[in-house]
Scaffold this motif. Structure first.
Motif, PDB file in Angstrom:
ATOM      1  N   THR A  34       0.779  -1.316   0.264  1.00 33.94           N
ATOM      2  CA  THR A  34       0.090   0.139  -0.017  1.00 33.94           C
ATOM      3  C   THR A  34       0.887   1.103   0.074  1.00 33.94           C
ATOM      4  O   THR A  34       0.628   2.243  -0.722  1.00 33.94           O
ATOM      5  CB  THR A  34      -0.777   0.084   1.307  1.00 33.94           C
ATOM      6  OG1 THR A  34      -1.869  -1.056   1.164  1.00 33.94           O
ATOM      7  CG2 THR A  34      -1.885   1.170   1.153  1.00 33.94           C
ATOM      8  N   GLU A  35       1.877   1.094   0.698  1.00 34.38           N
ATOM      9  CA  GLU A  35       2.818   2.408   0.954  1.00 34.38           C
ATOM     10  C   GLU A  35       3.560   2.641  -0.487  1.00 34.38           C
ATOM     11  O   GLU A  35       3.694   3.879  -0.918  1.00 34.38           O
ATOM     12  CB  GLU A  35       4.055   2.234   1.813  1.00 34.38           C
ATOM     13  CG  GLU A  35       4.675   3.334   2.222  1.00 34.38           C
ATOM     14  CD  GLU A  35       5.363   3.233   3.440  1.00 34.38           C
ATOM     15  OE1 GLU A  35       6.812   3.752   3.347  1.00 34.38           O
ATOM     16  OE2 GLU A  35       4.989   2.750   4.323  1.00 34.38           O
ATOM     17  N   LEU A  36       3.778   1.492  -1.063  1.00 32.69           N
ATOM     18  CA  LEU A  36       4.423   1.745  -2.587  1.00 32.69           C
ATOM     19  C   LEU A  36       3.416   2.539  -3.359  1.00 32.69           C
ATOM     20  O   LEU A  36       3.707   3.099  -4.081  1.00 32.69           O
ATOM     21  CB  LEU A  36       4.871   0.348  -3.190  1.00 32.69           C
ATOM     22  CG  LEU A  36       5.563   0.274  -4.513  1.00 32.69           C
ATOM     23  CD1 LEU A  36       6.711   1.060  -4.516  1.00 32.69           C
ATOM     24  CD2 LEU A  36       5.536  -1.224  -4.883  1.00 32.69           C
ATOM     25  N   GLY A  39       2.628   6.068  -2.607  1.00 33.16           N
ATOM     26  CA  GLY A  39       3.857   6.899  -2.859  1.00 33.16           C
ATOM     27  C   GLY A  39       3.891   7.082  -4.278  1.00 33.16           C
ATOM     28  O   GLY A  39       4.386   8.196  -4.365  1.00 33.16           O
ATOM     29  N   GLU A  40       3.658   6.054  -5.085  1.00 31.50           N
ATOM     30  CA  GLU A  40       3.705   6.335  -6.586  1.00 31.50           C
ATOM     31  C   GLU A  40       2.519   7.142  -7.006  1.00 31.50           C
ATOM     32  O   GLU A  40       2.709   8.223  -7.821  1.00 31.50           O
ATOM     33  CB  GLU A  40       3.559   5.166  -7.288  1.00 31.50           C
ATOM     34  CG  GLU A  40       4.831   3.969  -7.293  1.00 31.50           C
ATOM     35  CD  GLU A  40       4.482   2.860  -7.898  1.00 31.50           C
ATOM     36  OE1 GLU A  40       3.432   2.460  -8.319  1.00 31.50           O
ATOM     37  OE2 GLU A  40       5.639   2.288  -8.213  1.00 31.50           O
ATOM     38  N   HIS A  41       1.428   7.195  -6.360  1.00 26.43           N
ATOM     39  CA  HIS A  41       0.286   7.800  -6.934  1.00 26.43           C
ATOM     40  C   HIS A  41       0.405   9.228  -6.317  1.00 26.43           C
ATOM     41  O   HIS A  41       0.234  10.222  -7.316  1.00 26.43           O
ATOM     42  CB  HIS A  41      -0.864   7.266  -6.202  1.00 26.43           C
ATOM     43  CG  HIS A  41      -2.068   7.943  -6.493  1.00 26.43           C
ATOM     44  ND1 HIS A  41      -2.808   8.003  -7.601  1.00 26.43           N
ATOM     45  CD2 HIS A  41      -3.034   8.881  -5.474  1.00 26.43           C
ATOM     46  CE1 HIS A  41      -3.698   9.020  -7.755  1.00 26.43           C
ATOM     47  NE2 HIS A  41      -4.055   9.269  -6.258  1.00 26.43           N
ATOM     48  N   THR A  44       5.518  10.907  -4.183  1.00 25.46           N
ATOM     49  CA  THR A  44       6.462  10.946  -3.313  1.00 25.46           C
ATOM     50  C   THR A  44       7.688  10.106  -3.685  1.00 25.46           C
ATOM     51  O   THR A  44       8.795  10.330  -3.127  1.00 25.46           O
ATOM     52  CB  THR A  44       5.956  11.056  -1.835  1.00 25.46           C
ATOM     53  OG1 THR A  44       5.482   9.553  -1.723  1.00 25.46           O
ATOM     54  CG2 THR A  44       4.876  12.173  -1.775  1.00 25.46           C
ATOM     55  N   LEU A  45       7.474   9.034  -4.337  1.00 30.05           N
ATOM     56  CA  LEU A  45       8.472   8.182  -4.717  1.00 30.05           C
ATOM     57  C   LEU A  45       8.971   8.393  -5.841  1.00 30.05           C
ATOM     58  O   LEU A  45       8.301   8.483  -6.944  1.00 30.05           O
ATOM     59  CB  LEU A  45       7.822   6.721  -4.330  1.00 30.05           C
ATOM     60  CG  LEU A  45       7.750   6.229  -3.087  1.00 30.05           C
ATOM     61  CD1 LEU A  45       7.170   4.764  -3.218  1.00 30.05           C
ATOM     62  CD2 LEU A  45       8.826   6.362  -2.088  1.00 30.05           C
ATOM     63  N   GLY A  46      10.213   8.297  -6.115  1.00 31.46           N
ATOM     64  CA  GLY A  46      10.678   8.572  -7.368  1.00 31.46           C
ATOM     65  C   GLY A  46      10.552   7.223  -8.056  1.00 31.46           C
ATOM     66  O   GLY A  46       9.949   6.162  -7.818  1.00 31.46           O
ATOM     67  N   PRO A  47      11.085   7.003  -9.165  1.00 30.88           N
ATOM     68  CA  PRO A  47      11.043   5.721 -10.049  1.00 30.88           C
ATOM     69  C   PRO A  47      11.997   4.597  -9.440  1.00 30.88           C
ATOM     70  O   PRO A  47      12.810   4.862  -9.097  1.00 30.88           O
ATOM     71  CB  PRO A  47      11.534   6.047 -11.419  1.00 30.88           C
ATOM     72  CG  PRO A  47      12.319   7.236 -11.349  1.00 30.88           C
ATOM     73  CD  PRO A  47      11.761   8.087 -10.176  1.00 30.88           C
TER      74      PRO A  47
END
Length: 165
Positions: A34-36, A39-41, A44-47
């Motif tokens: 869920t965090e992944l 984060g993508e949505h 906040t997370l890069g590729p």
């Protein structure tokens, strides 16, 4: 997303290997995925190049954080219980320290042994302990025995000054 769901069982098994209770392992695995996704949505997370490795590292961090929190809570609980014991019995400071040491030693036992020892100390029969833990009666007997021995060794190590043998 369906590929990530394939990781759940592996992530949960990894959490258990790291010392997470089985009952919480699946939740931690789901939280990592869920965090992944979130984060993508949110951006906040890069590729992420190695998604599987990122998930396993996240599970590891979540398990370690949960263990730190549990240890902190256990320390606070041990002192709180010892304080209540002292207030109820008007015990000496030595009795208070003995209670704290016993609770700390009990907390340091592996979860399966700790659960069995606590249930046995509460007066449950081996059949009731086995049913509660989802194991056989001989396994419950073995866990209680090994847990008591480990607790005794923690409180009075072999060759210690209190040995009566």
């Amino acid at each position: 997303m369906t590929l990530r769901k394939l990781y759940y069982a592996e992530l949960a098994a990894h959490a258990v290997k790291l010392g997470c209770p089985v009952s919480e392992a699946r939740t931690i695995a789901e939280d990592a995925v869920t965090e992944l996704v979130l984060g993508e949505h949110r951006g906040t997370l890069g590729p992420i190049q190695k998604e599987r490795a990122w998930l396993f590292a996240t599970v590891r961090n979540m398990v370690l954080a949960a263990r730190r929190k549990a240890r902190w809570n256990a320390e606070a609980d041990a002192h709180l219980i010892a304080d209540r014991t002292q207030q109820r019995t008007w015990a000496s400071p030595e009795a208070h320290l003995e209670t704290v040491e016993t609770l700390r030693a009990l907390h340091s036992l592996p979860g399966s042994h700790r659960d069995a020892v606590v249930l046995a100390a509460d007066g449950f029969s081996l059949r009731e302990i086995a049913d509660a833990l989802g194991i056989s009666v001989p396994a419950a007997k073995k866990r209680v025995s090994r847990g008591r021995r480990a607790l005794r060794d923690l409180l009075d190590p072999p060759g210690g000054r209190h040995r009566d043998d």
